[in-house]
Design a protein around this motif. Structure first.
Motif, PDB file in Angstrom:
ATOM      1  N   ILE A   1       6.748   3.272  14.243  1.00  0.00           N
ATOM      2  CA  ILE A   1       6.338   4.535  14.882  1.00  0.00           C
ATOM      3  C   ILE A   1       5.347   5.285  14.001  1.00  0.00           C
ATOM      4  N   GLY A   2       5.381   4.976  12.705  1.00  0.00           N
ATOM      5  CA  GLY A   2       4.415   5.572  11.793  1.00  0.00           C
ATOM      6  C   GLY A   2       4.427   7.084  11.815  1.00  0.00           C
ATOM      7  N   GLY A   3       3.283   7.650  11.463  1.00  0.00           N
ATOM      8  CA  GLY A   3       3.160   9.111  11.421  1.00  0.00           C
ATOM      9  C   GLY A   3       2.419   9.655  12.611  1.00  0.00           C
ATOM     10  N   LEU A   4       2.673   9.074  13.800  1.00  0.00           N
ATOM     11  CA  LEU A   4       1.952   9.501  15.004  1.00  0.00           C
ATOM     12  C   LEU A   4       2.072  11.003  15.238  1.00  0.00           C
ATOM     13  N   TRP A   5       3.253  11.548  14.966  1.00  0.00           N
ATOM     14  CA  TRP A   5       3.484  12.967  15.215  1.00  0.00           C
ATOM     15  C   TRP A   5       2.583  13.844  14.353  1.00  0.00           C
ATOM     16  N   ALA A   6       2.130  13.330  13.195  1.00  0.00           N
ATOM     17  CA  ALA A   6       1.321  14.137  12.281  1.00  0.00           C
ATOM     18  C   ALA A   6      -0.095  14.366  12.807  1.00  0.00           C
ATOM     19  N   SER A   7      -0.463  13.661  13.873  1.00  0.00           N
ATOM     20  CA  SER A   7      -1.763  13.902  14.512  1.00  0.00           C
ATOM     21  C   SER A   7      -1.634  14.806  15.731  1.00  0.00           C
TER      22      SER A   7
ATOM     23  N   ASN B   1       0.808  -1.222   0.000  1.00  0.00           N
ATOM     24  CA  ASN B   1       0.000   0.000   0.000  1.00  0.00           C
ATOM     25  C   ASN B   1       0.844   1.276   0.000  1.00  0.00           C
ATOM     26  N   LEU B   2       2.164   1.131  -0.091  1.00  0.00           N
ATOM     27  CA  LEU B   2       3.047   2.301  -0.097  1.00  0.00           C
ATOM     28  C   LEU B   2       3.142   2.893  -1.497  1.00  0.00           C
TER      29      LEU B   2
ATOM     30  N   LEU C   1       9.955   3.668   1.744  1.00  0.00           N
ATOM     31  CA  LEU C   1      10.042   2.811   2.927  1.00  0.00           C
ATOM     32  C   LEU C   1      10.098   1.344   2.522  1.00  0.00           C
ATOM     33  N   SER C   2      10.976   0.589   3.179  1.00  0.00           N
ATOM     34  CA  SER C   2      11.082  -0.851   2.940  1.00  0.00           C
ATOM     35  C   SER C   2      11.205  -1.580   4.274  1.00  0.00           C
ATOM     36  N   SER C   3      10.760  -2.828   4.294  1.00  0.00           N
ATOM     37  CA  SER C   3      10.848  -3.651   5.502  1.00  0.00           C
ATOM     38  C   SER C   3      12.146  -4.451   5.551  1.00  0.00           C
TER      39      SER C   3
ATOM     40  N   ALA D   1       2.346  11.216   6.206  1.00  0.00           N
ATOM     41  CA  ALA D   1       3.388  10.892   7.178  1.00  0.00           C
ATOM     42  C   ALA D   1       3.589   9.383   7.267  1.00  0.00           C
ATOM     43  N   ASP D   2       2.499   8.624   7.287  1.00  0.00           N
ATOM     44  CA  ASP D   2       2.591   7.164   7.348  1.00  0.00           C
ATOM     45  C   ASP D   2       3.295   6.585   6.122  1.00  0.00           C
ATOM     46  N   ASN D   3       3.047   7.156   4.965  1.00  0.00           N
ATOM     47  CA  ASN D   3       3.558   6.593   3.717  1.00  0.00           C
ATOM     48  C   ASN D   3       4.961   7.055   3.343  1.00  0.00           C
TER      49      ASN D   3
END
Length: 530
Positions: A262-268, A242-243, A372-374, A314-316
């Motif tokens: 951690i994702g885009g937590l800061w963006a909220s 989904n990226l 982003l990659s895993s 932010a998540d993507n």
């Protein structure tokens, strides 16, 4: 007579076309040719100048059944020579031994570019001791380099991790960097494979893996992961489907890094749906009133074109952690912001990950999006998040024993050596079969920031002696038979599948980190001429 069909004819009675349209047609053709040529030249120059890749590589020979084609040219390995790996430490013995272990893993991985350790806060005596030791490890000072800076730990707050942006910023301002790409890792990362600037170039998607987390209380979603294979048939990259699309390679404005949970937590931040730590968090105090990092436009703003960062964006694009890979030009643009933002983040979020959130916010401020990659690491054996490449370890070899089978005090498991031989970078072992076609993938690094326990073996970075690397140093203990017996016991048990996965992962980390530390000790003793 039909005037609309009337045409002049030449002496051979063939239709004559009007000369009026010829100049227009010519101009159109010329314009198209120029546009195509310009696009080709621009792409070629980017590839050559930024990455210095050899564009004259030979195509693969035809594959025979059961045999891999000869690797006429390895773009992945060659391109790593233009990636400068850097990591930041303080002057403690704790991070000193990690630095030595990291260096030997990078060297053993086959990475061709230089390595710099940034050391912050040393006394003059400590600086002399570290320099003397590292000059014995690499007398040429070409592969392994040192850069010393003052301490950037936040005064009175005991937060030393601000040394990372501060030390890197100091290094960038006091060093001539020839490479066009810089990769920032943590000192507690062990490399299995080189770090390269290549992303989607010459890659094909070969599979869509599904991770079903129905048994995971925190995350019940089903995730899809894509695997990317290069022209030599080796799986290089794993990332969520989904990226945004994977760019061809690192260049100015295109960065890459490890996908972090951690994702885009800061963006909220500051919103009602924000996590507890970010409900009162003020982004404006971090990056200013008109920064693109803000998650909503200012109320008094009249600029309808002003950019702001949504949670989805932010998540993507900014849910990134080490390994960070970007062009040298982008690092020069990003570092002043990261260095300035970290203490401002810590003021409102006084926790371990403050510098990581500072990095994400700085990237959003500069609008430097990360692919982003895993597949850049595995770390937390207990996580069921798709952001780490544990799915590759969960499917390791033909049985659960494969995560450790063949491992010894100073030798990696057979399955790992087979996979490394397929990548053809480093860690070569002549006892492993030469036919590696179809060998499975490996993450780029093992990030040992967690504690790993299995079969009465423990690997915990805070438990390792700070003077592990010394001439009379003894290797870490390793009982292969006990580990194999415990693996058999786990598989025969009635434990839920997720718990079995965790145990196999623990075994994997034990059977890699201990032999790799012991190998590094052997190489250290040889370099020091003990």
């Amino acid at each position: 007579m039909n005037v609309g069909r009337l045409m002049l004819r030449n002496r051979n009675n063939r239709p004559m076309r009007s000369n009026n349209n010829r100049p227009i047609a010519r101009r159109l053709v010329v314009a198209l040719v120029i546009l195509c040529a310009a696009a080709y030249v621009a792409q070629f120059q980017q590839l050559v100048q930024l990455h210095r890749l050899d564009t004259h590589h030979s195509p693969l020979t035809r594959r025979h059944v059961g045999f891999a084609a000869k690797k006429e040219y390895d773009t992945q390995l060659s391109s790593s020579k233009n990636v400068h790996i850097v990591f930041s430490t303080d002057c403690s013995g704790y991070q000193h031994y990690q630095s030595i272990a990291s260096y030997y893993s990078i060297r053993r991985s086959g990475h061709k570019g230089p390595i710099t350790r940034i050391v912050s806060g040393c006394t003059p005596t400590q600086q002399q001791e570290v320099t003397k030791e590292f000059e014995k490890i690499d007398p040429t000072k070409q592969k392994l380099r040192l850069h010393f800076s003052q301490s950037f730990a936040l005064k009175g707050k005991h937060y030393k991790y601000s040394n990372k942006p501060g030390g890197l910023y100091h290094w960038m301002n006091h060093t001539t960097i020839d490479e066009s790409v810089i990769a920032l890792i943590d000192p507690d990362m062990t490399l299995l494979r080189p770090i390269t600037p290549i992303l989607g170039m010459e890659m094909s998607v070969i599979s869509d893996k599904t991770i079903d987390n129905n048994n995971n209380l925190r995350d019940k979603e089903t995730h899809h992961l894509l695997e990317y294979k290069d022209n030599n048939g080796r799986i290089q990259i794993l990332r969520q489907s989904n990226l945004p699309p994977l760019p061809p390679f690192i260049t100015k404005g295109v960065a890459a890094g490890q996908h972090f949970g951690i994702g885009g937590l800061w963006a909220s931040a500051g919103k009602k749906d924000a996590r507890k730590d970010f409900r009162e968090f003020n982004l404006t105090r971090v990056c200013g009133p008109s920064s693109p990092c803000l998650n909503q436009p200012r109320r008094d703003s009249t600029d309808s074109s002003a950019h702001y960062t949504t949670r989805e964006e932010a998540d993507n694009n900014y849910a990134v952690g080490p390994v960070y890979i970007a062009s040298t030009a982008d690092w020069k643009d990003l570092l002043p912001k990261w260095h300035a933002f970290t203490p401002r983040v810590y003021e409102q979020y006084p926790k371990l990950l403050a510098e990581m959130y500072g990095f994400c916010i700085a990237a959003a401020d500069r609008q430097l999006k990360f692919a982003l990659s895993s597949s850049y690491m595995v770390s937390d054996a207990r996580t069921m998040s798709p952001t780490e490449s544990w799915v590759w370890i969960d499917e390791y070899g033909e049985s659960a024993r494969a995560v450790c089978k063949g491992a010894r005090l100073n030798r990696l498991p057979d399955e790992t050596l087979l996979r490394l031989k397929n990548y053809d970078n480093g860690y070569q072992d002549d006892t492993i079969a030469t036919i590696t076609m179809g060998a499975g993938p490996l993450p780029t690094t093992l990030h040992y920031c967690q504690r790993y326990d299995f079969a009465n073996h423990t690997f915990a970075k805070r438990k390792i002696r700070h003077d592990f690397f010394r001439c009379d140093g003894t290797p870490m203990e390793f009982d292969a038979d006990a580990i194999m017996r415990e693996l058999d016991f786990v598989e025969a048990s009635v434990l839920p599948e997720n718990q079995k996965k965790v145990q196999r992962r623990m075994a994997f980390m034990i059977c890699h980190l201990i032999p790799l530390m012991n190998l590094a000790l052997e190489e250290y003793k040889m370099d020091m001429k003990c």
